[in-house]
Design a protein around this motif. Structure first.
Motif, PDB file in Angstrom:
ATOM      1  N   ARG A 278      36.488  57.464  34.964  1.00 53.47           N
ATOM      2  CA  ARG A 278      37.047  56.471  34.031  1.00 53.47           C
ATOM      3  C   ARG A 278      38.427  56.029  34.497  1.00 53.47           C
ATOM      4  O   ARG A 278      38.770  54.853  34.472  1.00 53.47           O
ATOM      5  N   SER A 279      39.201  56.999  34.950  1.00 55.25           N
ATOM      6  CA  SER A 279      40.551  56.684  35.404  1.00 55.25           C
ATOM      7  C   SER A 279      40.500  55.819  36.666  1.00 55.25           C
ATOM      8  O   SER A 279      41.279  54.878  36.824  1.00 55.25           O
ATOM      9  N   LEU A 280      39.551  56.141  37.536  1.00 56.63           N
ATOM     10  CA  LEU A 280      39.375  55.367  38.773  1.00 56.63           C
ATOM     11  C   LEU A 280      38.961  53.934  38.444  1.00 56.63           C
ATOM     12  O   LEU A 280      39.504  52.977  38.993  1.00 56.63           O
TER      13      LEU A 280
ATOM     14  N   GLN B 115      41.759  51.778  37.334  1.00 55.61           N
ATOM     15  CA  GLN B 115      42.604  51.284  38.435  1.00 55.61           C
ATOM     16  C   GLN B 115      42.104  49.937  38.939  1.00 55.61           C
ATOM     17  O   GLN B 115      42.870  49.036  39.224  1.00 55.61           O
ATOM     18  N   PHE B 116      40.786  49.839  39.048  1.00 59.42           N
ATOM     19  CA  PHE B 116      40.205  48.617  39.604  1.00 59.42           C
ATOM     20  C   PHE B 116      40.182  47.488  38.582  1.00 59.42           C
ATOM     21  O   PHE B 116      40.191  46.320  38.931  1.00 59.42           O
ATOM     22  N   ASP B 117      40.100  47.884  37.305  1.00 61.85           N
ATOM     23  CA  ASP B 117      40.059  46.846  36.268  1.00 61.85           C
ATOM     24  C   ASP B 117      41.431  46.224  36.042  1.00 61.85           C
ATOM     25  O   ASP B 117      41.539  45.102  35.568  1.00 61.85           O
TER      26      ASP B 117
ATOM     27  N   VAL C 222      43.638  44.490  37.324  1.00 55.30           N
ATOM     28  CA  VAL C 222      43.938  43.565  38.422  1.00 55.30           C
ATOM     29  C   VAL C 222      44.442  42.261  37.829  1.00 55.30           C
ATOM     30  O   VAL C 222      43.888  41.749  36.857  1.00 55.30           O
TER      31      VAL C 222
ATOM     32  N   MET D 242      44.230  39.003  37.687  1.00 52.14           N
ATOM     33  CA  MET D 242      43.166  38.114  38.163  1.00 52.14           C
ATOM     34  C   MET D 242      43.348  36.705  37.594  1.00 52.14           C
ATOM     35  O   MET D 242      43.507  36.549  36.386  1.00 52.14           O
ATOM     36  N   PRO D 243      43.319  35.703  38.448  1.00 51.36           N
ATOM     37  CA  PRO D 243      43.402  34.343  37.911  1.00 51.36           C
ATOM     38  C   PRO D 243      42.141  34.025  37.118  1.00 51.36           C
ATOM     39  O   PRO D 243      41.081  34.579  37.409  1.00 51.36           O
ATOM     40  N   PRO D 244      42.250  33.153  36.114  1.00 51.08           N
ATOM     41  CA  PRO D 244      41.040  32.823  35.349  1.00 51.08           C
ATOM     42  C   PRO D 244      40.050  32.065  36.214  1.00 51.08           C
ATOM     43  O   PRO D 244      40.447  31.386  37.166  1.00 51.08           O
ATOM     44  N   LEU D 245      38.806  32.214  35.889  1.00 50.36           N
ATOM     45  CA  LEU D 245      37.770  31.474  36.625  1.00 50.36           C
ATOM     46  C   LEU D 245      37.985  29.979  36.372  1.00 50.36           C
ATOM     47  O   LEU D 245      38.045  29.548  35.223  1.00 50.36           O
TER      48      LEU D 245
ATOM     49  N   TRP E 292      33.151  37.166  39.154  1.00 49.38           N
ATOM     50  CA  TRP E 292      34.545  36.771  39.365  1.00 49.38           C
ATOM     51  C   TRP E 292      35.499  37.959  39.315  1.00 49.38           C
ATOM     52  O   TRP E 292      36.325  38.157  40.216  1.00 49.38           O
TER      53      TRP E 292
ATOM     54  N   HIS F 186      37.643  39.808  42.589  1.00 51.60           N
ATOM     55  CA  HIS F 186      39.092  39.977  42.693  1.00 51.60           C
ATOM     56  C   HIS F 186      39.472  41.448  42.768  1.00 51.60           C
ATOM     57  O   HIS F 186      40.359  41.815  43.535  1.00 51.60           O
ATOM     58  N   ALA F 187      38.808  42.261  41.966  1.00 51.54           N
ATOM     59  CA  ALA F 187      39.121  43.694  41.980  1.00 51.54           C
ATOM     60  C   ALA F 187      38.863  44.273  43.369  1.00 51.54           C
ATOM     61  O   ALA F 187      39.647  45.068  43.883  1.00 51.54           O
TER      62      ALA F 187
ATOM     63  N   ARG G 128      41.454  43.115  45.996  1.00 53.13           N
ATOM     64  CA  ARG G 128      42.732  43.824  45.891  1.00 53.13           C
ATOM     65  C   ARG G 128      42.688  45.185  46.589  1.00 53.13           C
ATOM     66  O   ARG G 128      43.728  45.773  46.876  1.00 53.13           O
ATOM     67  N   GLN G 129      41.488  45.683  46.840  1.00 57.91           N
ATOM     68  CA  GLN G 129      41.381  46.956  47.536  1.00 57.91           C
ATOM     69  C   GLN G 129      41.282  46.772  49.047  1.00 57.91           C
ATOM     70  O   GLN G 129      41.490  47.713  49.795  1.00 57.91           O
TER      71      GLN G 129
ATOM     72  N   ASP H 205      46.134  58.913  35.649  1.00 61.52           N
ATOM     73  CA  ASP H 205      46.586  57.532  35.764  1.00 61.52           C
ATOM     74  C   ASP H 205      47.727  57.420  36.781  1.00 61.52           C
ATOM     75  O   ASP H 205      47.836  56.430  37.498  1.00 61.52           O
TER      76      ASP H 205
ATOM     77  N   ILE I 125      45.924  58.850  40.658  1.00 61.00           N
ATOM     78  CA  ILE I 125      44.620  58.551  41.252  1.00 61.00           C
ATOM     79  C   ILE I 125      44.713  57.491  42.356  1.00 61.00           C
ATOM     80  O   ILE I 125      43.982  57.547  43.345  1.00 61.00           O
TER      81      ILE I 125
END
Lengths: 269, 190
Positions: free
Chosen positions: A48-50, A53-55, A57, A59-62, B16, B20-21, B24-25, B118, B121
């Protein structure tokens, strides 16, 4: 399942990639082994923590579709595949199919005169089993690969024009692989491939109008009539929903296919 | 707008965020990630032909993204975050002992454990070797199944599975190390 096996399968299980039968064994082990259950919980927290991290971001809107291609140069147009190898190949295929159809037609015309069984004598069960075997023997790829029953249903509706809805693929250890458009006795049909405990099982839907299912045994389940049959070592279970007939085919026993067909949450009808 | 452009925009919608996610990696700076996505979109658009009955998936976009990231790295135009190793190199490091015990983490209450995770990681992820980090990126950021990851990396599914297990075990080992250090630094008894 032992603790060592749980350690071996842990990540495959958490990634929802473990075979259904093993998943059940895995869960049963967790119910009686506190140490493994605790390890799984720690891994879930790490995951969940990982994922967070990826969420997280910026991110510009579509972009709106109208502005979508503005940054691209005017000459950037989708590639035209007018005479690609695929198309050439497809033309050859169409030509071969036409020739085959002519030959088939001639044979069908001649056969009744020689006393042999014509293709119209084939039962519905024969046809869906033949289609299932054809799919497996030629290893035909699914045209749309997804385990999401809603996505597969949507794709099949768009492709076939039939109001198909797929049962939830996660039920009864059933995993949806994907779908393709097919043809059953001249009718457009939707074909979805599943694996139940690792064993292939197809689910075919086609228009019910004028479809003859006599010769198949009737079974009542969940207040619905199902038709069942055995054909060339395969089980066929069919059921009518709305304007469509759904047929499940597999080498699995009848009860497994009945579960697939009679899912209570089966949407759409 | 022409029908293919409309279809292309529609196809992109569900991917989308993941696109992007994942970008970024692959690159370190947000502006590079934005450029990477733009380049992927441009190449995808050039090859997009909805009339030929192909079905497009997220894996297709991520194959393009990976190729662009590789090209950028080769031409040294950008600072790319990962450096995929050759297959020969991977053969040795891909073998993990799947039944080995997990690295022990010190006992912490749930709130402290989450705060710690947090904080650390990202560092643990950055410390992974490139091939292992990449399978995690494609799985967690890209949202791909093992089969799709194999397609992106052009390797067998079994290789994806072994790398994934190794990656997660290594992540766990690093987190365990950080956790013990963290508690030692704060002079907090586990």
């Amino acid at each position: 399942m032992t603790c060592e096996e749980v350690r071996e399968y842990l990540y495959v299980f958490l990634d929802n990639e473990l075979d259904a039968a093993l998943s059940i064994e895995f869960q049963r082990h967790l119910e009686r082994c506190g140490r493994c259950a605790s390890e799984v919980e720690i891994e879930r927290t790490i995951r969940r923590s990982l994922a967070a991290q990826f969420d997280d971001v910026d991110m510009p809107p579509l972009p709106e579709p109208a502005q979508f291609l503005q940054p691209f140069r005017a000459d950037c147009v989708p590639r035209q595949r007018s005479l690609s190898f695929f198309r050439l190949h497809r033309r050859a295929l169409v030509l071969t199919t036409l020739v085959a159809m002519l030959v088939f037609g001639a044979v069908a015309w001649l056969l009744p005169r020689t006393g042999a069984a014509g293709p119209t004598d084939l039962s519905f069960a024969d046809l869906v089993v033949a289609d299932f075997r054809h799919f497996l023997s030629e290893d035909r790829p699914v045209q749309f690969a997804s385990a999401d029953s809603a996505a597969v249903g949507g794709w099949l509706r768009a492709k076939t024009g039939l109001s198909v809805s797929m049962p939830p693929a996660s039920s009864e250890g059933c995993r949806l692989i994907g779908a393709r458009k097919c043809n059953i006795a001249g009718r457009t049909a939707a074909f979805a491939m599943n694996r139940i405990g690792g064993v292939p099982a197809s689910l075919v839907a086609t228009n019910a109008a004028g479809l003859e299912m006599s010769g198949m045994a009737r079974v009542k389940l969940g207040g619905r009539t199902h038709w069942v049959d055995r054909c060339k070592g395969h089980t066929v279970v069919a059921c009518r929903r709305g304007d469509l007939v759904y047929a499940a085919v597999s080498t699995l026993p009848q009860e497994k296919l009945l579960c697939l067909m009679a899912d209570a949450t089966y949407e759409g009808h | 707008m022409s029908p293919p452009a409309e279809a292309f925009a529609e196809f992109l919608g569900p991917h989308w965020m993941r696109l992007h996610a994942t970008a970024r990696q692959y690159v370190t700076r947000p502006e590079d990630a934005h450029d990477l996505v733009q380049e992927v979109l441009l190449r995808a658009w050039r090859n997009f032909a909805p009339t030929d009955e192909r079905v497009y998936h997220r894996a297709w976009l991520l194959v393009i993204m990976r190729n662009v990231a590789m090209e950028w790295r080769r031409t040294a135009q950008r600072r790319i975050h990962f450096a995929p190793a050759g297959d020969a190199e991977l053969t040795d490091i891909a073998s993990a002992d799947p039944g080995a015990p997990f690295s022990a983490l010190p006992a912490m209450d749930e709130r402290r454990f989450r705060e710690f995770l947090d904080d650390r990681i990202a560092a643990a992820l950055d410390g992974l070797e490139a091939p292992f980090r990449e399978v995690l990126i494609l799985s967690v950021a890209g949202g791909l199944r093992y089969r799709e990851i194999a397609e992106v990396l052009d390797c067998p599914v079994g290789t994806v599975m072994s790398r994934m297990a190794r990656a997660r075990r290594e992540l766990r080992r690093r987190l365990a190390e950080y956790a013990w250090d963290h508690l030692r630094d704060k002079r907090v008894r586990p």
